[in-house]
Enzyme design. Sequence first.
Site, short mmCIF file in Angstrom:
data_model
loop_
_atom_site.label_atom_id
_atom_site.label_comp_id
_atom_site.label_asym_id
_atom_site.label_seq_id
_atom_site.Cartn_x
_atom_site.Cartn_y
_atom_site.Cartn_z
N SER A 123 0.86 -1.18 0.00
CA SER A 123 0.00 0.00 0.00
C SER A 123 0.89 1.23 0.00
O SER A 123 2.08 1.15 0.35
CB SER A 123 -0.88 0.00 1.26
N TYR A 178 -2.65 -1.13 10.16
CA TYR A 178 -2.60 -1.35 8.70
C TYR A 178 -1.23 -0.91 8.16
O TYR A 178 -0.60 -1.64 7.36
CB TYR A 178 -3.72 -0.56 8.05
#
Length: 325
Positions: free
Chosen positions: A205, A218
């Site tokens: 990401s 995350y």
Amino acid sequence: PAISVSTTWGEPQCDCMYSSLLFAHSLPQQTTGRWWKIMGDRLAGKVAFITGAARGQGRAEAVRFSEEGASVILVDLPGKIDNLVYEQSTRGDLDETIALCEAHGATVVAAEGDVRDLAGLEKIAADGVQALGGLDIIVGNAGIYTIGRLVGRDPVFPGVADVLTTQAWQDMLDINLTGVFNTVRAAAPHMIAQGKGGSVILTSSGAGLSGGPNIGHYVAAKHGVVGLMKSLAYELGSHGIRVNAVHPGQVDTHMIHNDETYRLFRPDLPEPSREAFEMVSVQINTIPVPYVQPIDIANAMLFLASDESRYITGVSLPVDAGTLV
């Protein structure tokens, strides 16, 4: 072919954003059709193992690979993960992905599977390889997204996110990091055994190359994927297997289109709309769009899966409209 242009972002809220929004409206936002891709045989004769394939990025990757001649082994866990802020995938979503791949002539092996279950993934990979005759591409795409503070509430917007539970932390690492490890651990031995090299692509990401509040678990998991990718690139390179990571920015999927994410971006509003979210999101990117499309991630994956990238390994490739510039 004709290009459709999105006009769903609402009216600009301040003069400083007006020119960016006008330019953004001129950019192609079409999510169906063929203008962004040329179908061919870049993956002809290859077999790809893809996790998280029921919808979103995983579906786009499975379909794009099928268009280029690959057979695919698809894995997803429909509707069986607790405490997500967005609507989960269903078995019907996975069946739709299967049908889309088969419509392009692909041979498909698909199974419901949990990336936290190494033994289960090993069986799916073995069954797929036996059915399709080999393995050339591994895509560790399955992942989740939740919101929570690492320590303490935001002093300005205390209601934007709760403090993480230890279970939420563990679930994130188990799926988004250990699940990626399990994917490679289950599938890569088949690639090694056939002795033809191959490509492993891990979904990290933009958060795997930066930090951010309210999603620290995350961020930690996605940073871990980068370390995993680089270590695997060393270990598998001698087998002719290259390993890379793709780093999506915000992508037009269920993961961002939900009330919790909208409130995270617009804590100043009691019930922010999609349009209100997009007004802020567009400012994050150098190219003024609020998010990229799943096909943009799939096209990057396709390049890394194909022989065009035969000497590219250990690389982090952002596909984020310039968020990280």
